[in-house]
Design a protein around this motif. Sequence first.
Motif, PDB file in Angstrom:
ATOM      1  N   GLU A 178       7.064  11.492   4.369  1.00 37.37           N
ATOM      2  CA  GLU A 178       6.434  10.657   5.402  1.00 37.37           C
ATOM      3  C   GLU A 178       6.245   9.231   4.891  1.00 37.37           C
ATOM      4  OE1 GLU A 178       5.871  11.419   8.438  1.00 37.37           O
ATOM      5  OE2 GLU A 178       6.420  13.537   8.321  1.00 37.37           O
ATOM      6  N   ILE A 179       5.827   9.114   3.598  1.00 39.48           N
ATOM      7  CA  ILE A 179       5.621   7.780   3.007  1.00 39.48           C
ATOM      8  C   ILE A 179       6.949   7.025   2.971  1.00 39.48           C
ATOM      9  CG2 ILE A 179       5.026   6.594   0.862  1.00 39.48           C
ATOM     10  CD1 ILE A 179       2.937   8.779   0.384  1.00 39.48           C
TER      11      ILE A 179
ATOM     12  N   ASN B   3       0.837  -1.220   0.000  1.00 37.13           N
ATOM     13  CA  ASN B   3       0.000   0.000   0.000  1.00 37.13           C
ATOM     14  C   ASN B   3       0.861   1.254   0.000  1.00 37.13           C
ATOM     15  OD1 ASN B   3      -2.398  -1.434   0.000  1.00 37.13           O
ATOM     16  ND2 ASN B   3      -2.503  -1.551   2.228  1.00 37.13           N
ATOM     17  N   ILE B   4       1.946   1.211   0.767  1.00 40.55           N
ATOM     18  CA  ILE B   4       2.833   2.385   0.793  1.00 40.55           C
ATOM     19  C   ILE B   4       3.475   2.586  -0.568  1.00 40.55           C
ATOM     20  CG2 ILE B   4       4.992   3.281   1.765  1.00 40.55           C
ATOM     21  CD1 ILE B   4       4.147   2.050   4.438  1.00 40.55           C
ATOM     22  N   ASP B   5       3.841   1.458  -1.247  1.00 37.83           N
ATOM     23  CA  ASP B   5       4.400   1.585  -2.609  1.00 37.83           C
ATOM     24  C   ASP B   5       3.384   2.221  -3.553  1.00 37.83           C
ATOM     25  OD1 ASP B   5       6.794   0.495  -1.842  1.00 37.83           O
ATOM     26  OD2 ASP B   5       6.211  -1.573  -2.361  1.00 37.83           O
ATOM     27  N   LYS B   6       2.128   1.731  -3.458  1.00 38.92           N
ATOM     28  CA  LYS B   6       1.074   2.341  -4.302  1.00 38.92           C
ATOM     29  C   LYS B   6       0.911   3.826  -3.987  1.00 38.92           C
ATOM     30  CE  LYS B   6      -1.650  -1.911  -4.834  1.00 38.92           C
ATOM     31  NZ  LYS B   6      -2.964  -2.541  -4.556  1.00 38.92           N
ATOM     32  N   LEU B   7       0.922   4.130  -2.664  1.00 36.31           N
ATOM     33  CA  LEU B   7       0.789   5.530  -2.251  1.00 36.31           C
ATOM     34  C   LEU B   7       1.944   6.374  -2.799  1.00 36.31           C
ATOM     35  CD1 LEU B   7      -0.883   7.500  -0.577  1.00 36.31           C
ATOM     36  CD2 LEU B   7       0.521   6.910   1.392  1.00 36.31           C
TER      37      LEU B   7
ATOM     38  N   SER C 162       1.666   9.523  -5.263  1.00 41.34           N
ATOM     39  CA  SER C 162       2.273  10.829  -4.976  1.00 41.34           C
ATOM     40  C   SER C 162       3.173  11.275  -6.124  1.00 41.34           C
ATOM     41  CB  SER C 162       3.051  10.766  -3.670  1.00 41.34           C
ATOM     42  OG  SER C 162       4.133   9.857  -3.798  1.00 41.34           O
ATOM     43  N   ASN C 163       3.884  10.289  -6.736  1.00 42.28           N
ATOM     44  CA  ASN C 163       4.707  10.642  -7.910  1.00 42.28           C
ATOM     45  C   ASN C 163       3.837  11.104  -9.068  1.00 42.28           C
ATOM     46  OD1 ASN C 163       7.106   9.976  -6.612  1.00 42.28           O
ATOM     47  ND2 ASN C 163       6.991   7.818  -7.214  1.00 42.28           N
ATOM     48  N   LEU C 164       2.639  10.465  -9.228  1.00 49.34           N
ATOM     49  CA  LEU C 164       1.692  10.904 -10.277  1.00 49.34           C
ATOM     50  C   LEU C 164       1.237  12.338 -10.029  1.00 49.34           C
ATOM     51  CD1 LEU C 164       0.020  10.243 -12.755  1.00 49.34           C
ATOM     52  CD2 LEU C 164      -1.749   9.280 -11.257  1.00 49.34           C
ATOM     53  N   ILE C 165       1.010  12.653  -8.732  1.00 53.65           N
ATOM     54  CA  ILE C 165       0.631  14.046  -8.408  1.00 53.65           C
ATOM     55  C   ILE C 165       1.761  14.985  -8.785  1.00 53.65           C
ATOM     56  CG2 ILE C 165       0.071  15.633  -6.527  1.00 53.65           C
ATOM     57  CD1 ILE C 165      -1.304  13.294  -5.127  1.00 53.65           C
ATOM     58  N   GLY C 166       3.011  14.553  -8.540  1.00 58.50           N
ATOM     59  CA  GLY C 166       4.159  15.388  -8.926  1.00 58.50           C
ATOM     60  C   GLY C 166       4.183  15.639 -10.417  1.00 58.50           C
ATOM     61  N   GLU C 167       3.875  14.570 -11.206  1.00 53.24           N
ATOM     62  CA  GLU C 167       3.829  14.771 -12.666  1.00 53.24           C
ATOM     63  C   GLU C 167       2.727  15.749 -13.050  1.00 53.24           C
ATOM     64  OE1 GLU C 167       3.349  10.938 -14.335  1.00 53.24           O
ATOM     65  OE2 GLU C 167       5.344  10.213 -13.782  1.00 53.24           O
TER      66      GLU C 167
END
Length: 697
Positions: free
Chosen positions: A578-579, A501-505, A509-514
Amino acid sequence: MKNKIITKIVSTIVVCFILVAIIVGGVSIIKSTQVIKSEAIDKLLNIASSKGNEYSIQPAKMENTVSELSKAILQSIDVSKINDTNYMNKYENNIGLLMKSLGENNKNIVDLYINFDPKFTGGHETYDIGYEYDDVKNQGNVKFNLYTLADYKKGDSKMSWYYDPIKLRKGLWSKPYVDSLRNINVISYTAPIYLNNVLVGVVGADMSFEDLKSLILNTRVYDTGRAFLLSSDYTFIVDKSITSKYNLGTMNGGKYKNVISKIKNNKSSVIEINFEGQKMLFAYYTAYNGQIVGIIVPSKEVLKSLNNTIYTILGAIIIGIIFSTVAALCMGKRISKPIEVATDFITKMAKLDLTKNDCSNLNIIISNKNEIGIMGGSLELLRKELLETVQTIKQHSTEIVQYLDCMAVSSSQTTSSIAVITKTINELAKGTREQVDKIQNSFSKLNLLASDIEKSVLSISNLGKYSKEMKKMQGQGCESIEVLNENLNKNDKISKNLGDNIDKLCKKSNLIGEIMSTINSIAEQTNLLALNASIESSRAGESGKGFAVVADEIKKLADSSLDETRKIGKILNEIQEEIALNKDNMDEAKITGKEVNKSMVLCMKSFQFIGKSNSNTMLQIEDLECNINEVNESKDHLIRSNEEISTIIEKSSSSTEEVAAIMEEQESAVENVVESIEKINTLAVTLDGIVQRFKIV
């Protein structure tokens, strides 16, 4: 912001319109002044020329009549017979008939005459012929020889009409004068006749000046403008207010000498002068006979239509300003509305409010087929992506909390099991120590074995009980270890799920960065577009200033979008940190779990060994009970058996201590797992708190 943008737009448009209106109005007024003044000058010049030409018609006819008469005399007179009286009398009759015919053909001529020079006719007699028109009888009469030799005196003013043209050797026009016989104003034209450079005489004609005077006096120009007539020496002949005693060249101390110079240089023109205490336009035309027909009119009357035109232009400018203000207000509202909606939307997202309340205005912006529409679509796409990401984070953070709660329960159960196992092992160690003490007592009291056989039986019986209890505790310990092992396996699975789940999160978060990079790119392109619009508006000059203001506001909006996205990016970086920390803790928890599993395997083997040892002890005790009756007989065997029992118990005690040490390590490992779970739970709560800052409902 809306009011500020509208104020700038309205002010820019109104100022631009006022500047354009001032420029256009000023140019229009200047051009109108020039055109109207030019038209007025042309009009005055046309009036002066028209009146001058009209005035010249009759004098020209009279000059032509005099010229025809002169030619007729020169062509018909016989110089060789001029001394013959009969010839001259007959000749006079013929000329008289010609003069009567000429006079009747020109009704404006009141007198037509020819005076032959006495020297030309021999100096003994005078010959003169006169035609006059009788207004009462409405017919013309011819008279002969009205002058005597005594009348021909050069110094006589009455004969100036005769000697002046001879002196100048050209025809002359007289000033208007009153004919005493007819009591009317007349004007005379006299011209000398020369034959082979010899003076023949003087031909002249008189015509009524009343019609010409009326022509001048009845000319009206504008409201108070008037016409006047000047003689060739610039003396006033006809004017409503100025008498004939005034000369233009000497009036007001020679103030108008420059006007006379211009009249001399140009046959006709228009001059602006100060006359009679006000600015006047003076138009003149030099007539056929050298007299000047003048038109004078106040400049304010000429420019009266100009004033009306100026008032009309000013009225149009005022109406245009009002219209431009209204249009600017409408345009400002239309331009500022999308900016206001976009700004409110961005401010709302900056406050982490991702709800879709009141998005109708944003949909209107998106429907626009321009950069604002693209920006609105990008904002809506950003909102949806952030909303989806936050919902995903919220869902996974909830699952993480649930998993952590399960791990906490499992850890608590493991801790309890370890505590029970530890207690059991401690009791087992205590029992083992008691067995060692008793065996040692048995060795010390071996000589008293007989007397104490009952006590030995009792001790063996107690040992059997203790062995049974030890077996029971060993079974409970195995069960606890199995439960602990199952819980640790569950904990490992939960940790693995939590890691996934943390990996997915992290990926989300990386998608949000893009997405934030895409928004930054859009904002930079919008900024570049605003810069290009500013450059194009500067090239357009004054007409592009309104658009320059709009381009500047779009640039500010793009800069504001960049600032807001940087803030979101900062929050996103905190979440990613945090992740990452959670992921590191989970990795440590996995490693610790693996070590705990290894320790549990060793613990299980130890308990199995304890069980096996305990079974052997039970068998030996049973053998001891079977052979208790043979104690006395087998004392040595009893001693050896006791030694074996002591050895086994010592081994059991050592194994028990090892198990206790392992259980202490297991307890420490579980405590580390619990501490890691607490940290992860804290991070999950922090993450949930960050997610709760977003409004998604």
